[in-house]
Design an enzyme around this catalytic site. Structure first.
Site, PDB file in Angstrom:
ATOM      1  N   SER A   1     -42.066  17.285   2.700  1.00 26.52           N
ATOM      2  CA  SER A   1     -42.017  16.571   1.419  1.00 26.52           C
ATOM      3  C   SER A   1     -41.043  15.410   1.321  1.00 26.52           C
ATOM      4  O   SER A   1     -41.085  14.671   0.349  1.00 26.52           O
ATOM      5  CB  SER A   1     -41.717  17.553   0.292  1.00 26.52           C
ATOM      6  OG  SER A   1     -42.910  18.199  -0.035  1.00 26.52           O
TER       7      SER A   1
ATOM      8  N   LYS B   1     -34.595  14.005  -7.126  1.00 30.82           N
ATOM      9  CA  LYS B   1     -35.835  14.762  -7.359  1.00 30.82           C
ATOM     10  C   LYS B   1     -35.591  15.829  -8.420  1.00 30.82           C
ATOM     11  O   LYS B   1     -34.535  16.481  -8.420  1.00 30.82           O
ATOM     12  CB  LYS B   1     -36.264  15.404  -6.033  1.00 30.82           C
ATOM     13  CG  LYS B   1     -37.602  16.113  -6.071  1.00 30.82           C
ATOM     14  CD  LYS B   1     -37.949  16.673  -4.682  1.00 30.82           C
ATOM     15  CE  LYS B   1     -39.318  17.323  -4.649  1.00 30.82           C
ATOM     16  NZ  LYS B   1     -39.653  17.867  -3.311  1.00 30.82           N
TER      17      LYS B   1
ATOM     18  N   SER C   1     -44.146  16.358  -1.547  1.00 25.99           N
ATOM     19  CA  SER C   1     -43.987  16.486  -2.979  1.00 25.99           C
ATOM     20  C   SER C   1     -42.892  15.582  -3.558  1.00 25.99           C
ATOM     21  O   SER C   1     -42.830  15.413  -4.778  1.00 25.99           O
ATOM     22  CB  SER C   1     -43.659  17.938  -3.334  1.00 25.99           C
ATOM     23  OG  SER C   1     -42.407  18.305  -2.799  1.00 25.99           O
TER      24      SER C   1
HETATM   25  N1  GLN Z   1     -47.140  19.837   1.271  1.00 27.91           N
HETATM   26  C1  GLN Z   1     -46.412  21.012   1.620  1.00 27.91           C
HETATM   27  C2  GLN Z   1     -46.672  22.092   0.607  1.00 27.91           C
HETATM   28  O1  GLN Z   1     -47.394  21.866  -0.280  1.00 27.91           O
HETATM   29  C3  GLN Z   1     -44.956  20.721   1.736  1.00 27.91           C
HETATM   30  C4  GLN Z   1     -44.281  20.589   0.445  1.00 27.91           C
HETATM   31  C5  GLN Z   1     -42.807  20.464   0.552  1.00 27.91           C
HETATM   32  O2  GLN Z   1     -42.281  20.104   1.604  1.00 27.91           O
HETATM   33  N2  GLN Z   1     -42.125  20.753  -0.546  1.00 27.91           N
HETATM   34  O3  GLN Z   1     -46.186  23.156   0.681  1.00 27.91           O
END
Ligand code: GLN
Length: 479
Positions: free
Chosen positions: A178, A79, A154
């Site tokens: 995420s 990532k 994400s």
């Molecule tokens: N969807 C969650 C957020 O927007 C989690 C994102 C993540 O785990 N990086 O914060």
């Protein structure tokens, strides 16, 4: 089956038998990238030349020695939130579009030391903020199962790369879901380790008390293999835990008969897709048939989790993102402006996307003197109550089963204009980050061809049990 579609554990065995080479696997992966990447958009950067070089090095080593680490010669995607020495690391943001780190994140360093082949850096929501990988400077990643749909986020690029054969394994990060949520949406397996299990050194910070690095693979076994490589104490991260590191691949082999699974009633309520509920019920019945005892439990503060998460995550983000000012690294705007404050403003205005700005504003607000007690402090108190619920439940059960997401992968653009709808997709995943607990999503059937994810939650530092349950479930559901 093409090599790029096989599991890492199977490929590692074939490599050791000398039946295939790392070069062949790596070429197979790049062939798939050539076929599908234009549509999927799973990568921000690919590094084919260096990947082929690493593959050749792995093959050379295999000729001399058969006892290499299991990751040797296996293609991996990372990532774009993890720093990679000499390779651009954007975090999905314009503000870091030209940032080239001078060092590797510890997790990256460890997989490279084991001889893994780095394929490239995957697409993501800017700074990890999102649930669909639509908030990226390079545009959304599409779901490989149906390209009209989002890949989740994400770490959507990492999950889509693994699910499509554009990588064998991938590293993601999970601040509120995420790793688990995009894995569920793409039909992969993804694990968020216990906070402290994997070093965060070199991970671009979103919300430091919630962020964790973890593996995405085709199976629970593949996740175990990658976790073996990245887990463990690191002097470079003061929050990394100096505790015993078991062999996770050994752990998956153990039988699950006699284990106790908790079903939290607060996770099976209105808002959960009926088809998903049915699939999870079937999985629970299958576990029960195979000797798991099912116990009803209650995690009574679950209803506050999304609100608490979005207060704490935005507060920490507003502080972490203060460092991007056009001076230290990355993009700068307003070179013609004399006033330094105005230069900061221009840089941040042009460099950050809408969602990131929304969160910086929200986070700054909840931390401001007049509102700190009412929002931030209260959220921290409820965070403790959420963690206490889990501690109490784990006195009676060995692991907990829930759906990973309340809904199936949705259409691109469907939730973009309504942030609250987007935040609610995280309803089943955020509590684990607030509590520091490990959790994994495994594929649990399909509805009209779309994958469903089942979440297995474990006690702190007990990734062994969740991997073991995940692996056993995958085996029993194959039959
Ligand atoms: N969807 C969650 C957020 O927007 C989690 C994102 C993540 O785990 N990086 O914060």
């Amino acid at each position: 089956m093409e090599l790029c579609g096989m599991s890492a554990v199977v490929l590692a065995t074939l490599l050791r038998k000398g039946e295939i080479s790392s070069r062949e696997i790596t070429e197979s992966v790049f062939k798939r990238i050539g076929e599908r990447e234009k549509t999927l958009n799973a990568y921000i950067t690919t590094v084919k030349d260096s990947a082929l070089k690493q593959a050749a090095q792995a093959d050379e080593k295999f000729r001399k020695d058969n006892k290499l680490p299991l990751l040797a010669g296996i293609p991996i995607a990372v990532k774009d939130i993890l720093c990679t020495k000499g390779i651009r690391t954007t975090c999905g943001s314009k503000i870091l579009e030209n940032f080239i780190p001078t060092y590797n994140a510890t997790a990256v360093e460890r997989v490279l030391k084991d001889g893994a082949v780095l394929i490239g850096k995957t697409n993501m929501d800017e700074f990890g903020m999102g649930s669909s990988t639509e908030n990226s400077i390079i545009g959304p990643t599409k779901n490989p199962v149906d390209t009209q749909l989002v890949a989740g986020g994400s770490s959507g690029g990492s999950a889509a790369a693994v699910a499509s054969g554009e990588a064998i394994l991938a590293l993601g990060t999970d601040t509120g879901g995420s790793i688990r949520q995009p894995s569920a949406f793409c039909g992969a397996a993804g694990l968020k380790p216990t906070y402290g299990r994997v070093s965060r050194y070199g991970v671009i910070a979103y919300a430091s008390s919630l962020d964790q690095v973890g593996p995405i693979g085709r199976t629970a076994e593949d996740c175990a293999m990658l976790l073996n490589a990245i887990a463990g104490y690191d002097t470079l991260d003061s929050t990394s835990a100096d505790i015993n590191k078991p062999d996770f691949l050994e752990a998956v082999k153990k039988d699950i008969k006699g284990l106790k699974a908790g079903l939290p009633k607060e996770y099976f309520i209105e808002g959960l897709d009926k088809g998903i509920k049915k699939k999870i019920d079937e999985a629970i019945a299958l576990l029960e048939k195979n000797g798991v005892e099912i116990v009803d439990i209650s995690l009574q503060h679950t209803k506050y989790a999304v609100s608490v998460y979005y207060l704490i995550a935005t507060a920490e983000a507003s502080s972490n993102l203060a460092r991007y000012d056009g001076v230290k690294y990355g993009f700068r705007s307003g070179d013609d402006i004399d006033d330094v404050i105005m230069m900061y403003e221009a840089t941040r205005n042009e460099g950050f996307g809408r969602e990131v700005k929304r969160r910086i504003m929200l986070g700054t607000y909840v931390l401001s003197a007049g509102y700190y007690d009412a929002y931030y402090l209260k959220a921290q108190k409820i965070r403790t109550m959420i963690k206490n619920d889990f501690d109490k439940a784990f006195k009676d059960v060995d692991f907990i089963i829930t759906p990973t997401t309340p809904c199936l992968p949705f259409k691109l653009g469907e939730k973009l204009s309504d942030p609250l709808q987007m935040y609610l997709v995280d309803i089943y995943t955020v509590s684990l980050n607030l509590s520091g607990l490990p959790g994994m999503s495994v594929k649990c059937g399909e509805i009209n061809g779309l994958p469903v994810g089942m979440q297995i939650i474990g006690k702190a530092f007990d990734e062994e049990t969740i991997l073991r349950v995940g692996h056993a479930y995958e085996k029993m559901s194959e039959k």
